[in-house]
Design a protein around this motif. Structure first.
Motif, PDB file in Angstrom:
ATOM      1  N   TYR A  14       0.829  -1.208   0.000  1.00 12.42           N
ATOM      2  CA  TYR A  14       0.000   0.000   0.000  1.00 12.42           C
ATOM      3  C   TYR A  14       0.864   1.259   0.000  1.00 12.42           C
ATOM      4  O   TYR A  14       0.671   2.163  -0.818  1.00 12.42           O
ATOM      5  CB  TYR A  14      -0.935   0.022   1.210  1.00 12.42           C
ATOM      6  CG  TYR A  14      -1.678   1.338   1.328  1.00 12.42           C
ATOM      7  CD1 TYR A  14      -2.721   1.643   0.457  1.00 12.42           C
ATOM      8  CD2 TYR A  14      -1.297   2.289   2.285  1.00 12.42           C
ATOM      9  CE1 TYR A  14      -3.387   2.871   0.538  1.00 12.42           C
ATOM     10  CE2 TYR A  14      -1.954   3.512   2.373  1.00 12.42           C
ATOM     11  CZ  TYR A  14      -2.997   3.794   1.494  1.00 12.42           C
ATOM     12  OH  TYR A  14      -3.633   5.002   1.563  1.00 12.42           O
ATOM     13  N   ILE A  15       1.834   1.327   0.927  1.00 10.65           N
ATOM     14  CA  ILE A  15       2.655   2.539   1.074  1.00 10.65           C
ATOM     15  C   ILE A  15       3.532   2.793  -0.144  1.00 10.65           C
ATOM     16  O   ILE A  15       3.623   3.920  -0.641  1.00 10.65           O
ATOM     17  CB  ILE A  15       3.533   2.447   2.345  1.00 10.65           C
ATOM     18  CG1 ILE A  15       2.643   2.422   3.600  1.00 10.65           C
ATOM     19  CG2 ILE A  15       4.515   3.616   2.407  1.00 10.65           C
ATOM     20  CD1 ILE A  15       1.818   3.680   3.807  1.00 10.65           C
ATOM     21  N   TYR A  16       4.171   1.748  -0.653  1.00 10.94           N
ATOM     22  CA  TYR A  16       5.155   1.934  -1.722  1.00 10.94           C
ATOM     23  C   TYR A  16       4.616   1.606  -3.115  1.00 10.94           C
ATOM     24  O   TYR A  16       5.339   1.781  -4.098  1.00 10.94           O
ATOM     25  CB  TYR A  16       6.395   1.078  -1.431  1.00 10.94           C
ATOM     26  CG  TYR A  16       7.063   1.457  -0.132  1.00 10.94           C
ATOM     27  CD1 TYR A  16       7.808   2.625  -0.029  1.00 10.94           C
ATOM     28  CD2 TYR A  16       6.910   0.662   1.003  1.00 10.94           C
ATOM     29  CE1 TYR A  16       8.409   2.980   1.166  1.00 10.94           C
ATOM     30  CE2 TYR A  16       7.515   1.015   2.207  1.00 10.94           C
ATOM     31  CZ  TYR A  16       8.251   2.175   2.277  1.00 10.94           C
ATOM     32  OH  TYR A  16       8.852   2.534   3.466  1.00 10.94           O
ATOM     33  N   ILE A  21       0.655   5.451  -6.568  1.00  8.27           N
ATOM     34  CA  ILE A  21      -0.051   5.581  -7.853  1.00  8.27           C
ATOM     35  C   ILE A  21      -1.358   6.350  -7.672  1.00  8.27           C
ATOM     36  O   ILE A  21      -1.630   7.317  -8.386  1.00  8.27           O
ATOM     37  CB  ILE A  21      -0.345   4.186  -8.453  1.00  8.27           C
ATOM     38  CG1 ILE A  21       0.973   3.456  -8.766  1.00  8.27           C
ATOM     39  CG2 ILE A  21      -1.205   4.307  -9.713  1.00  8.27           C
ATOM     40  CD1 ILE A  21       0.791   2.008  -9.183  1.00  8.27           C
ATOM     41  N   CYS A  22      -2.151   5.928  -6.704  1.00  7.72           N
ATOM     42  CA  CYS A  22      -3.490   6.505  -6.535  1.00  7.72           C
ATOM     43  C   CYS A  22      -3.456   7.973  -6.149  1.00  7.72           C
ATOM     44  O   CYS A  22      -4.309   8.755  -6.576  1.00  7.72           O
ATOM     45  CB  CYS A  22      -4.265   5.703  -5.487  1.00  7.72           C
ATOM     46  SG  CYS A  22      -4.685   4.026  -6.006  1.00  7.72           S
ATOM     47  N   ILE A  29     -11.972  10.259  -9.253  1.00  3.85           N
ATOM     48  CA  ILE A  29     -11.741   9.254 -10.301  1.00  3.85           C
ATOM     49  C   ILE A  29     -11.298   7.945  -9.664  1.00  3.85           C
ATOM     50  O   ILE A  29     -11.770   6.865 -10.038  1.00  3.85           O
ATOM     51  CB  ILE A  29     -10.683   9.751 -11.312  1.00  3.85           C
ATOM     52  CG1 ILE A  29     -11.218  10.959 -12.079  1.00  3.85           C
ATOM     53  CG2 ILE A  29     -10.287   8.635 -12.278  1.00  3.85           C
ATOM     54  CD1 ILE A  29     -10.214  11.594 -13.002  1.00  3.85           C
ATOM     55  N   ILE A  30     -10.381   8.039  -8.690  1.00  5.37           N
ATOM     56  CA  ILE A  30      -9.906   6.836  -7.984  1.00  5.37           C
ATOM     57  C   ILE A  30     -11.063   6.147  -7.274  1.00  5.37           C
ATOM     58  O   ILE A  30     -11.207   4.913  -7.318  1.00  5.37           O
ATOM     59  CB  ILE A  30      -8.801   7.210  -6.973  1.00  5.37           C
ATOM     60  CG1 ILE A  30      -7.509   7.520  -7.704  1.00  5.37           C
ATOM     61  CG2 ILE A  30      -8.576   6.073  -5.981  1.00  5.37           C
ATOM     62  CD1 ILE A  30      -6.914   6.341  -8.464  1.00  5.37           C
ATOM     63  N   ARG A 119      -8.079  15.561  -0.975  1.00  2.00           N
ATOM     64  CA  ARG A 119      -7.164  15.067   0.055  1.00  2.00           C
ATOM     65  C   ARG A 119      -6.585  16.250   0.819  1.00  2.00           C
ATOM     66  O   ARG A 119      -6.239  17.271   0.237  1.00  2.00           O
ATOM     67  CB  ARG A 119      -6.028  14.257  -0.580  1.00  2.00           C
ATOM     68  CG  ARG A 119      -6.496  13.062  -1.387  1.00  2.00           C
ATOM     69  CD  ARG A 119      -5.305  12.269  -1.915  1.00  2.00           C
ATOM     70  NE  ARG A 119      -5.743  11.184  -2.792  1.00  2.00           N
ATOM     71  CZ  ARG A 119      -5.810  11.281  -4.115  1.00  2.00           C
ATOM     72  NH1 ARG A 119      -5.463  12.412  -4.714  1.00  2.00           N
ATOM     73  NH2 ARG A 119      -6.211  10.261  -4.842  1.00  2.00           N
ATOM     74  N   LEU A 120      -6.451  16.068   2.145  1.00  2.00           N
ATOM     75  CA  LEU A 120      -5.859  17.083   3.009  1.00  2.00           C
ATOM     76  C   LEU A 120      -4.650  16.452   3.706  1.00  2.00           C
ATOM     77  O   LEU A 120      -4.757  15.984   4.842  1.00  2.00           O
ATOM     78  CB  LEU A 120      -6.885  17.587   4.031  1.00  2.00           C
ATOM     79  CG  LEU A 120      -8.212  18.109   3.445  1.00  2.00           C
ATOM     80  CD1 LEU A 120      -9.189  18.445   4.555  1.00  2.00           C
ATOM     81  CD2 LEU A 120      -7.968  19.311   2.547  1.00  2.00           C
TER      82      LEU A 120
END
Length: 306
Positions: A14-16, A21-22, A29-30, A119-120
């Protein structure tokens, strides 16, 4: 050991991988792509079984029963993510113990003007400005009927994000949504969502729900519907405990009246029975009846209300 290894692998990818990507793509859109992917994966039994084997975790200590609903674990997905009810089949496979779809409104609403998701990073939070985006109750229930829920499924219901001439018309819209949900017999429980902060079209009529009078009028309208499933109320996040206490107490007014009526009937029955039998004097019988009536009040009720 297996759980630690699994968590380490999931965290690494998830992290790398996924996050890198997301987070470069527009969040809305994601979200739409992930919903489509989840809906597709949920249709395949083999994929569901594989994901359950990888993400699933069962432990009797996590189980609990609330309002006659059994939760296998306390991790549930709240309304707002799966507002079109497309992920019902896949969420149990990734470990959720409960799932609430919606918020679904009586009429369809395309959502507020963008940006609707943002996103914040500094606060590690997320801004949501969809304003009850919904395909409508009829379409939402059809989508739910296609699925096979294996965990408690709540249906979040709210008023359509549109302009209302009167507060009563907004209540009528909410009642229509509830009627359709009740008639469909879908879901294990309902969520009454009265606290969406970004309803751009309802104006001040939505704020009336936050007042004791408005909340009482809404609950009175819903009390006229015949159903036996629990209703959970999504209250106002920006209100203090003192401000929300009165609306919560309104929910107990109906119960208090019922207990009061039952207590009076009990006193009358005991007095008549005792007088006819002649086992005690009238004054003693009256005292006994009063003590018995007081005993009918649940000792925890004042604690629950306050």
């Amino acid at each position: 050991m297996y759980t630690k290894i699994r968590n380490a692998i999931t965290h690494f990818f998830y992290i790398y991988g996924i996050k890198q990507i997301c987070f470069r793509i527009d969040p809305e859109i994601i979200h739409e792509r992930m919903v489509r992917l989840g809906a597709m994966l949920g249709k395949c039994k083999l994929i569901r079984m594989t994901m359950t084997g990888f993400f699933g975790y069962k432990n009797k200590a996590l189980e609990q029963r609330i309002s006659n609903i059994t939760f296998k674990n306390p991790i549930g997905l709240a309304a707002g993510f799966d507002y079109e009810a497309k992920l019902i089949d896949i969420f149990p496979s990734v470990g959720f113990g409960a799932h609430t779809v919606g918020t679904i409104t009586n009429e369809a609403y395309e959502g507020n003007t963008g940006p609707r998701l943002a996103r914040l990073p500094k606060s590690k939070s997320f801004l949501v400005n969809k304003g009850f985006k919904s395909s409508g109750m009829r379409a939402g229930l059809k989508q739910i009927q296609k699925a096979t829920p294996t965990i408690p499924l709540g249906i979040s219901i709210g008023a359509t994000n549109k302009k209302y001439d009167t507060f009563q018309k907004q209540i009528a819209d909410l009642v229509k949504g509830f009627k359709q949900a009740i008639a469909s017999k879908q879901g294990t429980d309902y969520e009454l969502n009265i606290s969406c902060p970004n309803l751009s079209h309802t104006g001040k009529s939505a704020d009336v729900f936050s007042t004791p009078e408005g909340f009482r009028e809404l609950l009175t309208a819903l009390a006229g519907l015949r159903f036996h499933k629990p209703v959970f109320v999504k209250m106002y996040l920006d209100k203090t405990t003192k401000e929300t206490k009165t609306p919560l107490q309104i929910k107990f007014e109906r119960l208090a009246r019922q207990i009061g009526i039952a207590a009076v009937i009990l006193i009358i029955i005991v007095l008549i029975t005792g007088t006819l039998q002649g086992t005690m004097t009238f004054s003693k019988m009256l005292l006994f009846a009063l003590v018995l009536a007081v005993a009918t009040i649940p000792s925890a009720l004042p604690v629950i209300v306050t």
